[in-house]
Design a protein around this motif. Structure first.
Motif, PDB file in Angstrom:
ATOM      1  N   ARG A   1    -113.221  52.114  57.929  1.00  0.00           N
ATOM      2  CA  ARG A   1    -111.390  51.330  57.384  1.00  0.00           C
ATOM      3  C   ARG A   1    -112.061  50.999  56.611  1.00  0.00           C
ATOM      4  O   ARG A   1    -112.791  49.861  56.494  1.00  0.00           O
ATOM      5  CB  ARG A   1    -111.112  51.122  58.712  1.00  0.00           C
TER       6      ARG A   1
ATOM      7  N   SER B   1    -110.233  47.626  56.325  1.00  0.00           N
ATOM      8  CA  SER B   1    -109.478  46.674  56.570  1.00  0.00           C
ATOM      9  C   SER B   1    -109.229  46.970  57.875  1.00  0.00           C
ATOM     10  O   SER B   1    -109.514  47.941  58.629  1.00  0.00           O
ATOM     11  CB  SER B   1    -108.615  46.597  55.890  1.00  0.00           C
TER      12      SER B   1
ATOM     13  N   GLN C   1    -106.208  46.185  59.154  1.00  0.00           N
ATOM     14  CA  GLN C   1    -105.086  47.008  59.412  1.00  0.00           C
ATOM     15  C   GLN C   1    -105.253  48.680  59.947  1.00  0.00           C
ATOM     16  O   GLN C   1    -104.683  48.507  60.301  1.00  0.00           O
ATOM     17  CB  GLN C   1    -104.145  46.679  58.034  1.00  0.00           C
ATOM     18  N   GLU C   2    -106.072  48.642  59.201  1.00  0.00           N
ATOM     19  CA  GLU C   2    -106.231  49.872  58.640  1.00  0.00           C
ATOM     20  C   GLU C   2    -106.754  50.327  60.682  1.00  0.00           C
ATOM     21  O   GLU C   2    -106.788  51.441  60.692  1.00  0.00           O
ATOM     22  CB  GLU C   2    -107.345  51.282  58.269  1.00  0.00           C
TER      23      GLU C   2
ATOM     24  N   CYS D   1    -106.911  48.831  62.917  1.00  0.00           N
ATOM     25  CA  CYS D   1    -105.489  48.669  64.409  1.00  0.00           C
ATOM     26  C   CYS D   1    -104.710  50.114  63.784  1.00  0.00           C
ATOM     27  O   CYS D   1    -104.118  50.430  65.055  1.00  0.00           O
ATOM     28  CB  CYS D   1    -105.075  47.656  63.731  1.00  0.00           C
ATOM     29  N   VAL D   2    -104.240  50.339  63.122  1.00  0.00           N
ATOM     30  CA  VAL D   2    -104.161  51.873  63.063  1.00  0.00           C
ATOM     31  C   VAL D   2    -104.181  52.972  63.763  1.00  0.00           C
ATOM     32  O   VAL D   2    -103.633  53.772  64.453  1.00  0.00           O
ATOM     33  CB  VAL D   2    -103.051  52.346  61.795  1.00  0.00           C
TER      34      VAL D   2
ATOM     35  N   ASP E   1    -103.852  52.294  67.396  1.00  0.00           N
ATOM     36  CA  ASP E   1    -102.306  52.329  67.767  1.00  0.00           C
ATOM     37  C   ASP E   1    -102.759  53.785  67.709  1.00  0.00           C
ATOM     38  O   ASP E   1    -101.817  54.723  69.046  1.00  0.00           O
ATOM     39  CB  ASP E   1    -101.731  51.817  66.360  1.00  0.00           C
TER      40      ASP E   1
ATOM     41  N   HIS F   1    -106.153  43.548  70.177  1.00  0.00           N
ATOM     42  CA  HIS F   1    -105.125  43.778  69.136  1.00  0.00           C
ATOM     43  C   HIS F   1    -104.428  45.423  70.210  1.00  0.00           C
ATOM     44  O   HIS F   1    -103.452  45.313  70.552  1.00  0.00           O
ATOM     45  CB  HIS F   1    -105.402  44.373  67.959  1.00  0.00           C
TER      46      HIS F   1
ATOM     47  N   LYS G   1    -101.494  46.012  72.382  1.00  0.00           N
ATOM     48  CA  LYS G   1    -101.119  47.188  72.315  1.00  0.00           C
ATOM     49  C   LYS G   1    -100.022  47.768  73.207  1.00  0.00           C
ATOM     50  O   LYS G   1     -99.600  48.561  73.353  1.00  0.00           O
ATOM     51  CB  LYS G   1    -101.591  48.163  71.236  1.00  0.00           C
TER      52      LYS G   1
END
Length: 304
Positions: free
Chosen positions: A207, A209, A211-212, A214-215, A218, A281, A285
């Motif tokens: 990935r 970042s 953020q990617e 984490c997505v 998720d 994270h 979540k």
């Protein structure tokens, strides 16, 4: 096997990844297995612009479409149209090692009947220096040996199965579950067995970042929740699991130190920092989902 029937059918689900698909198809063009021994089927799953130009640059590639969202339904469409004795599944954003299919062919010759193959997935890196995400995913992402030998399934980004055995298990599920885990459990229930083949290598980019990453988690956590809710008393077990995830870096940092999949103190330090951040994270979540409801969509999420 009939002479005009390919040995392998390579099936690739695709959604808005034309650049990655180009690299994937180029890696298949470079396979050391004779090209007459395999066919390639790309199944577009609703891209804004179907990859016609990419397909045109690679001879002998068929492009199909599947309107039902999710890589599972896309793979099922490819399997229905496949003519090979073996179905070889790879993702559009992956690159196959030149010996990928040759290693699968050799493994089947030394495996008992009713065996499904899963291989190694490594992080693809363009530069020498590790990014923090590359270092972390080099250790913790795509642990197919663990999945196969301890959890009884193989990820669908590097999975090869006899067509006859695939038909016995049935199609992949849709986006509401982790289709690789679900399909693996059904395969075991029919008496099939998985074999890890380390020489059967596929590369996947890290990935870009945190953020990617984490997505990605998720989406995976929602899959796990969908399965957990099927059992009574799931909330207590879910809460305990979230707390265990939060505490897990205190143990798993040793895996970073001992790993042979990354090199250097700097890379290991970066991996540990991401490990702590991503486990925090995930725990947060998981606990938040006790009071939320979401549905999972391939490559994106939509609240309901």
């Amino acid at each position: 096997m009939e002479m005009d029937r390919p040995l392998f059918s390579v099936i690739i689900p695709h959604l808005n990844q034309s650049g990655e698909l180009e690299a994937c198809l180029a890696s298949l063009d470079a396979q050391r297995l004779d090209r007459t021994c395999f066919e390639i089927i790309v199944v577009d799953n609703g891209s804004a612009s179907p990859p016609h130009e990419v397909i045109a640059r690679h001879s002998g590639v068929r492009l199909l479409s599947e309107s039902q969202p999710g890589p599972g339904p896309a793979r099922n469409t490819g399997a229905r149209e496949a003519s090979g004795e073996f179905l070889a599944f790879i993702d559009a954003d992956c690159r196959a090692h030149p010996d990928w299919l040759l290693s699968a062919e050799r493994a089947f010759r030394t495996s008992p009947d009713r065996t499904i193959l899963g291989g190694d997935v490594r992080i693809w890196r363009e530069d020498k220096a590790y990014t923090a995400i590359e270092a972390y995913e080099g250790v913790f992402a795509y642990r197919f040996k663990l999945y196969i030998e301890q959890h009884g399934f193989s990820g669908t980004g590097n999975l090869v199965v006899r067509r006859s055995d695939f038909d016995k298990v049935g199609p992949f599920a849709g986006i509401h579950v982790a289709e690789d885990m679900d399909w693996g459990r059904r395969a075991l229930s029919t008496g099939l067995q998985f074999r890890y083949v380390p020489e059967m290598i596929v590369f996947h980019p890290a990935r870009r970042s945190l953020q990617e990453l984490c997505v990605k988690w998720d989406r995976q956590i929602q899959h796990y929740l969908n399965m957990a809710q099927e059992k009574p008393g799931w909330k207590l077990r879910w809460t305990a699991r979230a707390l265990a995830v939060l505490a897990s870096p205190m143990i798993d940092f040793t895996k970073v130190i001992a790993s042979d999949r990354i090199e250097g103190i700097a890379a290991r330090s970066k991996a540990i920092l991401v490990l702590v951040a991503i486990r925090a994270h995930r725990a947060r979540k998981m606990l938040s989902l006790l009071r939320e409801s979401k549905t999972v969509v391939w490559n994106r999420e939509a609240g309901v």
